[in-house]
Design a protein around this motif. Structure first.
Motif, PDB file in Angstrom:
ATOM      1  N   ALA A  98      -7.689   9.176   4.574  1.00 43.41           N
ATOM      2  CA  ALA A  98      -6.765   9.052   5.599  1.00 43.41           C
ATOM      3  C   ALA A  98      -5.673   7.660   5.528  1.00 43.41           C
ATOM      4  O   ALA A  98      -4.589   7.987   5.587  1.00 43.41           O
ATOM      5  CB  ALA A  98      -7.302   9.147   7.040  1.00 43.41           C
ATOM      6  N   GLU A  99      -6.495   6.683   5.291  1.00 39.19           N
ATOM      7  CA  GLU A  99      -5.591   5.351   5.206  1.00 39.19           C
ATOM      8  C   GLU A  99      -5.013   5.575   3.906  1.00 39.19           C
ATOM      9  O   GLU A  99      -3.744   4.884   4.040  1.00 39.19           O
ATOM     10  CB  GLU A  99      -6.772   4.341   5.251  1.00 39.19           C
ATOM     11  CG  GLU A  99      -7.111   3.957   6.423  1.00 39.19           C
ATOM     12  CD  GLU A  99      -7.952   2.501   6.365  1.00 39.19           C
ATOM     13  OE1 GLU A  99      -7.654   1.483   5.754  1.00 39.19           O
ATOM     14  OE2 GLU A  99      -9.034   2.601   6.935  1.00 39.19           O
ATOM     15  N   LEU A 100      -5.347   5.915   2.818  1.00 38.15           N
ATOM     16  CA  LEU A 100      -4.854   6.236   1.458  1.00 38.15           C
ATOM     17  C   LEU A 100      -3.699   6.962   1.601  1.00 38.15           C
ATOM     18  O   LEU A 100      -2.464   6.750   1.197  1.00 38.15           O
ATOM     19  CB  LEU A 100      -5.611   6.465   0.335  1.00 38.15           C
ATOM     20  CG  LEU A 100      -4.976   6.386  -1.072  1.00 38.15           C
ATOM     21  CD1 LEU A 100      -4.468   5.136  -1.413  1.00 38.15           C
ATOM     22  CD2 LEU A 100      -5.946   7.197  -1.781  1.00 38.15           C
ATOM     23  N   ILE A 153       7.441   0.607   1.325  1.00 35.98           N
ATOM     24  CA  ILE A 153       6.246  -0.408   1.463  1.00 35.98           C
ATOM     25  C   ILE A 153       5.287  -0.116   0.485  1.00 35.98           C
ATOM     26  O   ILE A 153       4.262   0.599   0.660  1.00 35.98           O
ATOM     27  CB  ILE A 153       5.672  -0.455   2.787  1.00 35.98           C
ATOM     28  CG1 ILE A 153       6.842  -0.601   3.818  1.00 35.98           C
ATOM     29  CG2 ILE A 153       4.692  -1.624   3.084  1.00 35.98           C
ATOM     30  CD1 ILE A 153       6.186  -0.418   5.375  1.00 35.98           C
ATOM     31  N   ASP A 154       5.396  -0.909  -0.743  1.00 34.26           N
ATOM     32  CA  ASP A 154       4.379  -0.479  -1.797  1.00 34.26           C
ATOM     33  C   ASP A 154       2.964  -1.019  -1.817  1.00 34.26           C
ATOM     34  O   ASP A 154       2.074  -0.527  -2.382  1.00 34.26           O
ATOM     35  CB  ASP A 154       5.159  -0.888  -2.958  1.00 34.26           C
ATOM     36  CG  ASP A 154       6.286   0.171  -3.389  1.00 34.26           C
ATOM     37  OD1 ASP A 154       6.313   1.151  -2.987  1.00 34.26           O
ATOM     38  OD2 ASP A 154       7.295  -0.408  -3.942  1.00 34.26           O
ATOM     39  N   VAL A 155       2.889  -2.226  -1.080  1.00 34.94           N
ATOM     40  CA  VAL A 155       1.704  -2.917  -1.215  1.00 34.94           C
ATOM     41  C   VAL A 155       0.512  -2.577  -0.356  1.00 34.94           C
ATOM     42  O   VAL A 155      -0.707  -2.696  -0.814  1.00 34.94           O
ATOM     43  CB  VAL A 155       2.186  -4.460  -0.815  1.00 34.94           C
ATOM     44  CG1 VAL A 155       2.348  -4.419   0.683  1.00 34.94           C
ATOM     45  CG2 VAL A 155       0.771  -5.288  -1.302  1.00 34.94           C
ATOM     46  N   THR A 156       0.950  -1.653   0.686  1.00 32.46           N
ATOM     47  CA  THR A 156      -0.156  -1.094   1.412  1.00 32.46           C
ATOM     48  C   THR A 156      -1.338  -0.300   0.835  1.00 32.46           C
ATOM     49  O   THR A 156      -2.583  -0.508   0.962  1.00 32.46           O
ATOM     50  CB  THR A 156       0.433  -0.339   2.767  1.00 32.46           C
ATOM     51  OG1 THR A 156       1.371  -1.419   3.142  1.00 32.46           O
ATOM     52  CG2 THR A 156      -0.462  -0.040   3.725  1.00 32.46           C
ATOM     53  N   ALA A 157      -0.794   0.546  -0.223  1.00 33.25           N
ATOM     54  CA  ALA A 157      -1.555   1.266  -0.731  1.00 33.25           C
ATOM     55  C   ALA A 157      -2.767   0.599  -1.566  1.00 33.25           C
ATOM     56  O   ALA A 157      -4.030   1.036  -1.573  1.00 33.25           O
ATOM     57  CB  ALA A 157      -1.116   2.356  -1.783  1.00 33.25           C
ATOM     58  N   ARG A 158      -2.214  -0.339  -2.333  1.00 29.52           N
ATOM     59  CA  ARG A 158      -3.082  -1.312  -2.981  1.00 29.52           C
ATOM     60  C   ARG A 158      -3.958  -1.935  -2.236  1.00 29.52           C
ATOM     61  O   ARG A 158      -5.129  -2.167  -2.697  1.00 29.52           O
ATOM     62  CB  ARG A 158      -2.301  -2.374  -3.680  1.00 29.52           C
ATOM     63  CG  ARG A 158      -3.123  -3.310  -4.685  1.00 29.52           C
ATOM     64  CD  ARG A 158      -2.299  -4.023  -5.513  1.00 29.52           C
ATOM     65  NE  ARG A 158      -1.080  -3.742  -6.148  1.00 29.52           N
ATOM     66  CZ  ARG A 158       0.105  -4.325  -6.233  1.00 29.52           C
ATOM     67  NH1 ARG A 158       0.257  -5.675  -6.186  1.00 29.52           N
ATOM     68  NH2 ARG A 158       0.897  -3.753  -7.172  1.00 29.52           N
ATOM     69  N   GLU A 159      -3.470  -2.515  -0.942  1.00 26.88           N
ATOM     70  CA  GLU A 159      -4.414  -3.111   0.086  1.00 26.88           C
ATOM     71  C   GLU A 159      -5.795  -2.126   0.442  1.00 26.88           C
ATOM     72  O   GLU A 159      -6.824  -2.599   0.605  1.00 26.88           O
ATOM     73  CB  GLU A 159      -3.581  -3.618   1.192  1.00 26.88           C
ATOM     74  CG  GLU A 159      -2.896  -4.784   0.740  1.00 26.88           C
ATOM     75  CD  GLU A 159      -2.003  -5.370   1.884  1.00 26.88           C
ATOM     76  OE1 GLU A 159      -1.774  -4.649   2.951  1.00 26.88           O
ATOM     77  OE2 GLU A 159      -1.437  -6.464   1.688  1.00 26.88           O
ATOM     78  N   VAL A 160      -5.244  -0.959   0.654  1.00 27.47           N
ATOM     79  CA  VAL A 160      -6.158   0.124   1.287  1.00 27.47           C
ATOM     80  C   VAL A 160      -7.174   0.341   0.160  1.00 27.47           C
ATOM     81  O   VAL A 160      -8.440   0.336   0.630  1.00 27.47           O
ATOM     82  CB  VAL A 160      -5.465   1.349   1.339  1.00 27.47           C
ATOM     83  CG1 VAL A 160      -6.547   2.484   1.774  1.00 27.47           C
ATOM     84  CG2 VAL A 160      -4.635   1.196   2.786  1.00 27.47           C
ATOM     85  N   ILE A 161      -6.839   0.411  -1.350  1.00 28.70           N
ATOM     86  CA  ILE A 161      -7.758   0.505  -2.127  1.00 28.70           C
ATOM     87  C   ILE A 161      -8.495  -0.760  -2.399  1.00 28.70           C
ATOM     88  O   ILE A 161      -9.814  -0.512  -2.571  1.00 28.70           O
ATOM     89  CB  ILE A 161      -7.007   0.985  -3.259  1.00 28.70           C
ATOM     90  CG1 ILE A 161      -6.240   2.293  -3.470  1.00 28.70           C
ATOM     91  CG2 ILE A 161      -7.933   1.190  -4.736  1.00 28.70           C
ATOM     92  CD1 ILE A 161      -5.228   2.737  -4.672  1.00 28.70           C
ATOM     93  N   THR A 162      -8.278  -1.863  -2.318  1.00 27.47           N
ATOM     94  CA  THR A 162      -8.682  -2.869  -2.714  1.00 27.47           C
ATOM     95  C   THR A 162      -9.897  -2.985  -1.639  1.00 27.47           C
ATOM     96  O   THR A 162     -11.222  -3.302  -1.711  1.00 27.47           O
ATOM     97  CB  THR A 162      -7.716  -4.147  -2.764  1.00 27.47           C
ATOM     98  OG1 THR A 162      -7.060  -4.014  -3.731  1.00 27.47           O
ATOM     99  CG2 THR A 162      -8.559  -5.558  -2.997  1.00 27.47           C
TER     100      THR A 162
END
Length: 124
Positions: free
Chosen positions: A68-70, A82-91
């Motif tokens: 859901a977050e991804l 906002i590109d950074v959010t997906a990377r933060e969720v995965i990390t």
């Protein structure tokens, strides 16, 4: 082109960037649409497990939360740039899986703590 003390530059045609943005938007909307039905949620969960094999260390509820977050983060990337959010969720979820994969480390993380660990830097 590489230059000192900054990110690399690259040149591309504007229409190519627009096509990439449109493709991301379409894929993002497909995942969001799938996530609105029980059957679709199952398909997204299976896809997440295929793409990110480390999710096997997460509970079913955590896997659903990650999916859901991804999906939301990909929507933000597509709709808002906002590109950074997906990377933060995965990390973040990968770090959770890494801790849960190591039984000793997970037990340590769950153990109660005591004492003062010092000041915490508040980032506004």
């Amino acid at each position: 082109m590489t230059h000192r003390d900054a990110d690399d530059f690259y040149l591309t045609a504007a229409n190519r960037e627009e096509e990439r943005d449109e493709n991301l938007l379409t894929a993002s909307r497909m995942f969001a649409a799938l996530s609105r039905s029980a059957a679709g949620i199952q398909v997204v969960a299976e896809a997440v497990a295929e793409v990110f094999p480390w999710v096997r260390h997460l509970s079913a509820a955590e896997r659903a939360g990650f999916a859901a977050e991804l999906t939301a983060a990909l929507s933000d990337a597509a709709e808002l740039g906002i590109d950074v959010t997906a990377r933060e969720v995965i990390t973040g979820w990968r770090a959770t899986a890494r801790i849960k994969a190591d039984a000793d480390l997970y037990a340590q993380a769950l153990a109660p703590t005591e004492g003062d660990f010092g000041p915490v830097e508040v980032i506004a």
